[in-house]
Design a protein around this motif. Sequence first.
Motif, PDB file in Angstrom:
ATOM      1  N   UNK A 105      28.554  -2.764   1.536  1.00 19.34           N
ATOM      2  CA  UNK A 105      29.860  -2.087   1.192  1.00 19.34           C
ATOM      3  C   UNK A 105      30.218  -1.108  -0.335  1.00 19.34           C
ATOM      4  N   UNK A 106      30.238   0.543  -0.179  1.00 21.06           N
ATOM      5  CA  UNK A 106      30.873   0.686  -1.976  1.00 21.06           C
ATOM      6  C   UNK A 106      32.214   0.730  -1.983  1.00 21.06           C
ATOM      7  N   UNK A 107      32.328  -0.521  -2.368  1.00 20.94           N
ATOM      8  CA  UNK A 107      34.346  -0.779  -2.720  1.00 20.94           C
ATOM      9  C   UNK A 107      34.460   0.448  -3.618  1.00 20.94           C
ATOM     10  N   UNK A 108      33.908   0.695  -4.458  1.00 24.08           N
ATOM     11  CA  UNK A 108      34.238   1.558  -5.363  1.00 24.08           C
ATOM     12  C   UNK A 108      35.230   3.231  -4.739  1.00 24.08           C
ATOM     13  N   UNK A 109      33.861   3.754  -3.943  1.00 24.31           N
ATOM     14  CA  UNK A 109      34.279   4.614  -2.539  1.00 24.31           C
ATOM     15  C   UNK A 109      34.998   4.355  -1.948  1.00 24.31           C
ATOM     16  N   UNK A 110      35.382   2.929  -1.440  1.00 26.05           N
ATOM     17  CA  UNK A 110      36.003   2.702  -0.231  1.00 26.05           C
ATOM     18  C   UNK A 110      37.354   2.871  -1.153  1.00 26.05           C
ATOM     19  N   UNK A 111      37.922   2.318  -2.395  1.00 23.31           N
ATOM     20  CA  UNK A 111      39.404   3.026  -3.224  1.00 23.31           C
ATOM     21  C   UNK A 111      39.561   3.822  -3.222  1.00 23.31           C
ATOM     22  N   UNK A 112      38.503   5.181  -3.893  1.00 22.42           N
ATOM     23  CA  UNK A 112      38.281   6.302  -4.208  1.00 22.42           C
ATOM     24  C   UNK A 112      38.932   6.814  -3.423  1.00 22.42           C
ATOM     25  N   UNK A 113      38.964   6.400  -1.902  1.00 24.84           N
ATOM     26  CA  UNK A 113      38.972   7.581  -0.723  1.00 24.84           C
ATOM     27  C   UNK A 113      40.442   6.821  -0.486  1.00 24.84           C
ATOM     28  N   UNK A 114      40.998   5.778  -0.348  1.00 20.51           N
ATOM     29  CA  UNK A 114      42.152   5.317  -0.774  1.00 20.51           C
ATOM     30  C   UNK A 114      43.541   6.008  -1.434  1.00 20.51           C
ATOM     31  N   UNK A 115      42.966   6.365  -2.661  1.00 20.13           N
ATOM     32  CA  UNK A 115      43.379   6.768  -3.941  1.00 20.13           C
ATOM     33  C   UNK A 115      43.525   7.871  -3.257  1.00 20.13           C
ATOM     34  N   UNK A 116      42.668   8.619  -2.572  1.00 25.00           N
ATOM     35  CA  UNK A 116      42.611  10.030  -3.011  1.00 25.00           C
ATOM     36  C   UNK A 116      43.416  10.470  -1.504  1.00 25.00           C
ATOM     37  N   UNK A 117      43.641   9.071  -0.255  1.00 22.83           N
ATOM     38  CA  UNK A 117      44.336   9.774   0.670  1.00 22.83           C
ATOM     39  C   UNK A 117      46.051   9.901   0.671  1.00 22.83           C
ATOM     40  N   UNK A 118      46.515   8.950  -0.431  1.00 17.79           N
ATOM     41  CA  UNK A 118      47.426   8.604  -1.104  1.00 17.79           C
ATOM     42  C   UNK A 118      48.391  10.065  -1.579  1.00 17.79           C
ATOM     43  N   UNK A 119      49.398  10.385  -0.881  1.00 19.42           N
ATOM     44  CA  UNK A 119      49.638  11.430  -2.262  1.00 19.42           C
ATOM     45  C   UNK A 119      50.555  11.676  -2.776  1.00 19.42           C
ATOM     46  N   UNK A 120      50.709  12.049  -4.340  1.00 18.19           N
ATOM     47  CA  UNK A 120      50.454  12.426  -5.913  1.00 18.19           C
ATOM     48  C   UNK A 120      52.139  11.605  -5.924  1.00 18.19           C
ATOM     49  N   UNK A 121      53.181  12.414  -4.059  1.00 23.82           N
ATOM     50  CA  UNK A 121      54.682  12.117  -4.532  1.00 23.82           C
ATOM     51  C   UNK A 121      54.620  10.374  -4.309  1.00 23.82           C
ATOM     52  N   UNK A 122      53.760   9.924  -3.449  1.00 23.93           N
ATOM     53  CA  UNK A 122      54.486   8.370  -2.973  1.00 23.93           C
ATOM     54  C   UNK A 122      53.899   7.386  -3.861  1.00 23.93           C
ATOM     55  N   UNK A 123      52.916   7.762  -4.770  1.00 20.55           N
ATOM     56  CA  UNK A 123      52.661   6.246  -5.709  1.00 20.55           C
ATOM     57  C   UNK A 123      52.357   7.934  -7.121  1.00 20.55           C
ATOM     58  N   UNK A 124      51.631   6.493  -7.714  1.00 23.98           N
ATOM     59  CA  UNK A 124      51.150   6.824  -9.293  1.00 23.98           C
ATOM     60  C   UNK A 124      49.755   5.986  -9.306  1.00 23.98           C
ATOM     61  N   UNK A 125      48.940   6.271 -10.244  1.00 24.35           N
ATOM     62  CA  UNK A 125      47.699   5.302 -10.537  1.00 24.35           C
ATOM     63  C   UNK A 125      48.037   3.656 -11.400  1.00 24.35           C
ATOM     64  N   UNK A 126      49.719   4.257 -11.403  1.00 21.22           N
ATOM     65  CA  UNK A 126      50.082   2.393 -12.137  1.00 21.22           C
ATOM     66  C   UNK A 126      50.228   2.218 -11.280  1.00 21.22           C
ATOM     67  N   UNK A 127      50.920   2.324 -10.253  1.00 15.77           N
ATOM     68  CA  UNK A 127      51.312   1.517  -9.300  1.00 15.77           C
ATOM     69  C   UNK A 127      50.689   0.350  -8.816  1.00 15.77           C
ATOM     70  N   UNK A 128      51.277  -1.072  -9.128  1.00 12.36           N
ATOM     71  CA  UNK A 128      50.356  -1.967  -9.067  1.00 12.36           C
ATOM     72  C   UNK A 128      50.893  -1.881  -7.361  1.00 12.36           C
ATOM     73  N   UNK A 129      51.394  -1.620  -6.683  1.00  7.40           N
ATOM     74  CA  UNK A 129      51.723  -2.690  -5.054  1.00  7.40           C
ATOM     75  C   UNK A 129      50.541  -1.941  -4.626  1.00  7.40           C
ATOM     76  N   UNK A 130      50.217  -0.516  -4.820  1.00  7.22           N
ATOM     77  CA  UNK A 130      48.632   0.213  -4.122  1.00  7.22           C
ATOM     78  C   UNK A 130      47.273  -1.243  -4.447  1.00  7.22           C
ATOM     79  N   UNK A 131      47.045  -1.730  -5.268  1.00  7.27           N
ATOM     80  CA  UNK A 131      45.888  -2.608  -5.492  1.00  7.27           C
ATOM     81  C   UNK A 131      46.541  -3.709  -4.914  1.00  7.27           C
TER      82      UNK A 131
END
Length: 69
Positions: A28-54
């Motif tokens: 598994x390319x975990x970088x791609x998996x993580x990128x897909x997860x971030x792309x699926x999340x609306x910017x209204x729900x989280x921001x790039x510094x949201x620790x809970x997502x990580x």
Amino acid sequence: MLDLHNKIKESFEAAVTNPDNQYPNGSTNWNFVEADVWMDLSKNEVNDSDYSVSKIFDDLTTNYLNSHT
């Protein structure tokens, strides 16, 4: 928070089984998996510094690896 967790989990499960997120050797390319997860999340729900997502992503990855190794 539960709704966010469910959205991340759903996105994670789709991304981790996506053939585009696999190396030629099948790992598994975990970088791609993580990128897909971030792309699926609306910017209204989280921001790039949201620790809970990580944290949720890391927990899902650990659980996935524990159940698939």
